[in-house]
Design a protein around this motif. Structure first.
Motif, PDB file in Angstrom:
ATOM      1  N   GLN A 286      28.206  48.529  71.815  1.00 33.00           N
ATOM      2  CA  GLN A 286      29.465  48.859  72.463  1.00 33.00           C
ATOM      3  C   GLN A 286      30.240  49.910  71.662  1.00 33.00           C
ATOM      4  O   GLN A 286      30.837  50.829  72.222  1.00 33.00           O
ATOM      5  CB  GLN A 286      30.311  47.601  72.655  1.00 33.00           C
TER       6      GLN A 286
ATOM      7  N   ASP B  46      31.227  53.654  72.921  1.00 28.26           N
ATOM      8  CA  ASP B  46      32.653  53.905  73.073  1.00 28.26           C
ATOM      9  C   ASP B  46      33.204  54.867  72.029  1.00 28.26           C
ATOM     10  O   ASP B  46      34.403  54.931  71.812  1.00 28.26           O
ATOM     11  CB  ASP B  46      33.413  52.573  72.985  1.00 28.26           C
TER      12      ASP B  46
ATOM     13  N   SER C  42      35.890  53.328  68.287  1.00 23.54           N
ATOM     14  CA  SER C  42      34.939  52.251  68.079  1.00 23.54           C
ATOM     15  C   SER C  42      35.064  51.555  66.732  1.00 23.54           C
ATOM     16  O   SER C  42      34.168  50.822  66.343  1.00 23.54           O
ATOM     17  CB  SER C  42      33.527  52.817  68.194  1.00 23.54           C
TER      18      SER C  42
END
Length: 452
Positions: free
Chosen positions: A211, A215, A219
């Motif tokens: 993730q 991102d 992040s």
């Protein structure tokens, strides 16, 4: 090859192809899906991210489940679930349903992927694994190449929902076969215990990492969570009596080298594809279909390189074969960094496909053969994790440098990543058969299931 061997190979190739096809067709359907469902750009991006987070975080645990309960059984459940989830996405009334079902699809995709390698490990003796793995790699190349073309045609003729129904029939057919046909894969290892705390920590570490990479640049929190979970996982593994990652897997220098090489190769490969595809469509004004056609030499070279690789492995060993292939990958990325026309792009793609196809076969064969049968699932899960996390790293690096410094800097960095894989290849055995087949070992650890 026996009838059972042919069936296992067909199932393994079908499972790998379904996953590869799903990954490549999605990018084609996303613009139409966004328009018809009234979704935001962030929601559309989550149709990819949700699947990737789910599958990457669960692959190793799924492989361990296969070691415990039998890879054929886990493969069957994974294929059935993947097919049903795909049908659900095709019928989804809104983008929220699509995202939720992509998570479900990722869970079942995580179940089936390590099992495709675990089944091969138990069905074929170590010295006969080369060609089945090569066939599996060739099928992945064909599926990846067909995805954009088939997806584009279906979206234009029928609509985006038809793309997800592509997976339903093969998933259900091979899922039912795996659960109904008896074979050596039904012999589970009662000695394997499932380390639930370790599985949860590893899942948190990998999910946060993926993730965070998706991102970028926002992040930092995800990277911190991933690092803390990773440290806690390592501490737990050192103390528990039944670790998720057995010592015969993490203690093998050959497996560690193959995983590092695969991580670097898949990062360079996917990052380069992302950068070059973006340049072709945004800077050169090509359509997605025109870009896909220019990528066909990549798939063709990958398909042709895969069956040649086992022959080369037998003659010169995995270390030289994979090291040279990583250098070819780096060279291909450098060619693409300066390509300005169709001929140069196709040539670069052909080099990239040949190098990457060889790396895939070499790394997979080393990982599968070096692991004992009772640890084949977790070894396959690690291999698939590297193959899923690597592209995320590559795309993150490529997109960040493309936006800030341009194509040449982005692809130059990815070529450097590929060269780190050539260094990792030094840990691979010099001669595959001599290094990975141990004559004194018999029974399951020799890769031949009992009763064969």
């Amino acid at each position: 090859m026996t009838a059972r061997g042919r069936l296992v190979l067909a199932g393994s190739a079908a499972g790998a192809a379904v996953v590869a096809l799903d990954g490549t067709v999605l990018t084609v359907v996303q613009p139409t899906l966004q328009r018809e469902l009234g979704a935001s750009l962030a929601q559309v991006q989550w149709t990819s991210t949700a699947y990737l987070v789910a599958v990457a975080s669960l692959l190793v645990s799924a492989g361990r489940i296969g070691d415990r309960y039998g890879h054929q059984r886990v493969f069957g459940l994974g294929m059935l679930g993947f097919g049903v989830a795909s049908a659900g996405i095709g019928l989804a009334p809104g983008v929220g349903w699509v995202i939720g079902l992509r998570v479900v699809q990722g869970v079942f995709g995580a179940l089936l992927q390590p099992a495709t390698l675990g089944m091969l490990r138990a069905a074929f003796p170590p010295d006969r694994l080369g060609m089945p793995i090569a066939v599996r790699t060739s099928v992945i190349g064909l599926a990846a190449a067909a995805g954009p073309l088939v997806g584009g045609a279906l979206v234009a003729a029928v609509g985006w929902r038809a793309v997800f129904f592509l997976h339903v029939v093969p998933s259900l057919v091979f899922g039912v076969l795996a659960l109904t046909v008896r074979g050596s894969q039904q012999q589970q290892s009662t000695r394997v215990r499932f380390d639930l705390p370790g599985a949860l920590l590893l899942a948190l570490c990998l999910a946060s990492l993926v993730q965070a990479l998706v991102d970028l640049p926002g992040s930092a929190a995800g990277l911190v969570v991933s690092a803390l979970a990773g440290l806690a996982f390592v501490r737990h593994e050192r103390r528990t009596a039944h670790p998720l990652l057995p010592s015969d897997v993490v203690g093998s220098a050959a497996i560690r080298g193959a995983l590092g090489m695969l991580l670097a190769a898949s990062a360079a490969f996917s990052g380069a594809l992302f950068v070059v595809t973006y340049v072709m469509q945004e800077a050169w004004g090509l359509s997605p279909l025109q870009s896909a056609v220019r990528g066909l030499p990549l798939a063709g070279a990958m398909v042709l390189a895969a069956p040649v690789c086992p022959v080369v492995l037998r003659r010169v060993g995995a270390r030289r074969t994979a090291g040279a292939a990583m250098v070819v990958v780096a060279l291909a990325v450098l060619v693409l960094s300066r390509a300005s026309g169709t001929v140069a792009v196709c040539g670069g793609f052909a080099l990239l496909g040949a190098g990457f196809g060889t790396v895939m076969v070499s790394a997979t064969q080393v990982v599968v053969r070096a692991a004992a049968v009772e640890s084949a699932g977790v070894a396959g899960g690690l291999k698939q994790t590297a193959a899923n996390v690597g592209p995320t790293i590559g795309v993150a690096v490529g997109s960040a440098l493309l936006a800030g410094s341009g194509r040449e800097w982005a692809l130059g960095a990815l070529a450097a990543v590929a060269l780190t894989g050539a260094l990792a290849a030094r840990a691979l055995p010099g001669r595959t058969v001599a290094s990975l087949t141990h004559p004194p070992v018999t029974g399951d650890r020799a890769g031949v299931p009992a009763g064969r």
